[in-house]
Design an enzyme around this catalytic site. Structure first.
Site, PDB file in Angstrom:
ATOM      1  N   LYS A   1       0.805  -1.227   0.000  1.00 13.96           N
ATOM      2  CA  LYS A   1       0.000   0.000   0.000  1.00 13.96           C
ATOM      3  C   LYS A   1       0.837   1.276   0.000  1.00 13.96           C
ATOM      4  O   LYS A   1       0.380   2.314  -0.492  1.00 13.96           O
ATOM      5  CB  LYS A   1      -0.962   0.004   1.185  1.00 13.96           C
ATOM      6  CG  LYS A   1      -2.093  -1.002   1.050  1.00 13.96           C
ATOM      7  CD  LYS A   1      -3.118  -0.847   2.159  1.00 13.96           C
ATOM      8  CE  LYS A   1      -4.276  -1.818   1.978  1.00 13.96           C
ATOM      9  NZ  LYS A   1      -5.350  -1.602   2.978  1.00 13.96           N
TER      10      LYS A   1
ATOM     11  N   ASP B   1     -10.101   2.919   1.374  1.00 10.63           N
ATOM     12  CA  ASP B   1     -10.183   2.346   2.714  1.00 10.63           C
ATOM     13  C   ASP B   1     -10.907   3.269   3.694  1.00 10.63           C
ATOM     14  O   ASP B   1     -11.692   2.810   4.525  1.00 10.63           O
ATOM     15  CB  ASP B   1      -8.785   2.053   3.260  1.00 10.63           C
ATOM     16  CG  ASP B   1      -8.215   0.733   2.756  1.00 10.63           C
ATOM     17  OD1 ASP B   1      -9.000  -0.146   2.366  1.00 10.63           O
ATOM     18  OD2 ASP B   1      -6.982   0.591   2.766  1.00 10.63           O
TER      19      ASP B   1
END
Length: 285
Positions: A68, A105
């Site tokens: 990420k 997210d």
């Protein structure tokens, strides 16, 4: 004949539920496309992106651990949510300059909390366990909704650095993860009108990982327990919260929420959220 596809990348990746989620939505909408899992080791990330950028059928990918943050320097552009959070979980084809990155997210995490956040509170506090990519999104999201944050990690210095970077304006606190392991006799004040969250934003408690050391005497009355772990879905963390009479939110809530935004990026239309109960049943078989 080829057809459009998106995928999720990570190391490991076999445990990902994303192919089942996106595949369910594609089938429901009758879209002739595919979503699959693709294992990408850390040293193969640049080669993966180089191979995909010239594939006209590639619609992008979701990014999971451990990529990420390391994917960010390899992208031509970082959209504002990901730039602020400092982590990318969705990569899109972009333009001639190369793929672009965003982050779903934060919005996915907040989705099951929307009714709570719509209410007025005189105080909001969140205890967040973890300092990884998911924690970055959660810290950013909650700081934007007026929460005082307590971030616990194996390294309190890393937790402090995250707060200084992502939520510099608040009076937040960084502590060692071990602080929550032992019982406390702390007498919480009246929590009427407060919103308290206790969040496992780490991989602790996941199958194959060490357990999460958390004693529920650290949670104020009326707290909401939120675990982002999806395997197992009903973690010891959530079981402990229910035993204390607390409301719980499991990892599928965030996973489905963030996937919904990514799906629209990949395939150009929102997923059929009216079938969430059926999707959940599929994912928990």
């Amino acid at each position: 004949m080829t057809r459009p596809y998106a995928e999720v990348i990570g190391d490991p990746i076999a445990q990902s539920k994303s192919p089942a989620i996106h595949g369910f939505w594609l089938a429901r909408l009758g879209i002739d496309a595919e979503y699959r899992a693709h294992h990408v080791a850390p040293d193969a990330l640049a080669d993966y992106l180089a191979a995909r950028r010239d594939d006209p059928d590639w619609r992008g990918c979701n990014v999971t651990m451990p990529h990420k943050q390391t994917v960010m320097p390899l992208l031509a552009r970082i959209a504002p949510p990901a730039a602020t959070i400092g982590a990318v979980n969705t990569v899109l084809p972009g333009d001639k300059a190369g793929p672009s990155g965003t982050n779903t997210d934060a919005s996915g995490f907040l989705e099951p909390l929307k009714p709570d956040l719509a209410e007025t509170h005189y105080y909001r506090m969140a205890r967040i366990i973890g300092t990884g990519g998911a924690a970055r999104a959660i810290i950013t999201a909650l700081a934007g909704h007026g929460f005082t944050l307590v971030v616990a990690g194996r390294d309190p210095g890393k937790a402090r650095a995250l707060l200084d970077e992502l939520a510099p304006k608040g009076e937040h606190h960084a502590i060692a993860l071990s602080h929550f392991a032992d019982p406390t006799d702390f007498a919480f004040d009246d929590r009427e009108g407060c919103l308290d969250l206790v969040i496992n934003a780490s991989s602790l408690g996941m199958a194959g990982q060490p357990p999460l050391p958390f004693d529920w005497s650290h949670a104020p009355p009326g707290s909401i327990a939120y675990d982002i772990v999806t395997t197992p879905l009903d973690t010891p963390f959530l079981q402990g919260a229910r035993a204390k009479g607390l409301r719980t939110i499991d990892g599928l809530s965030m996973l489905i929420g963030q996937a919904a935004t990514a799906f629209e990026h990949f395939f150009g239309q929102p997923p059929p959220r009216g079938h969430d109960a059926e999707l959940r049943a599929l994912l928990t078989q």
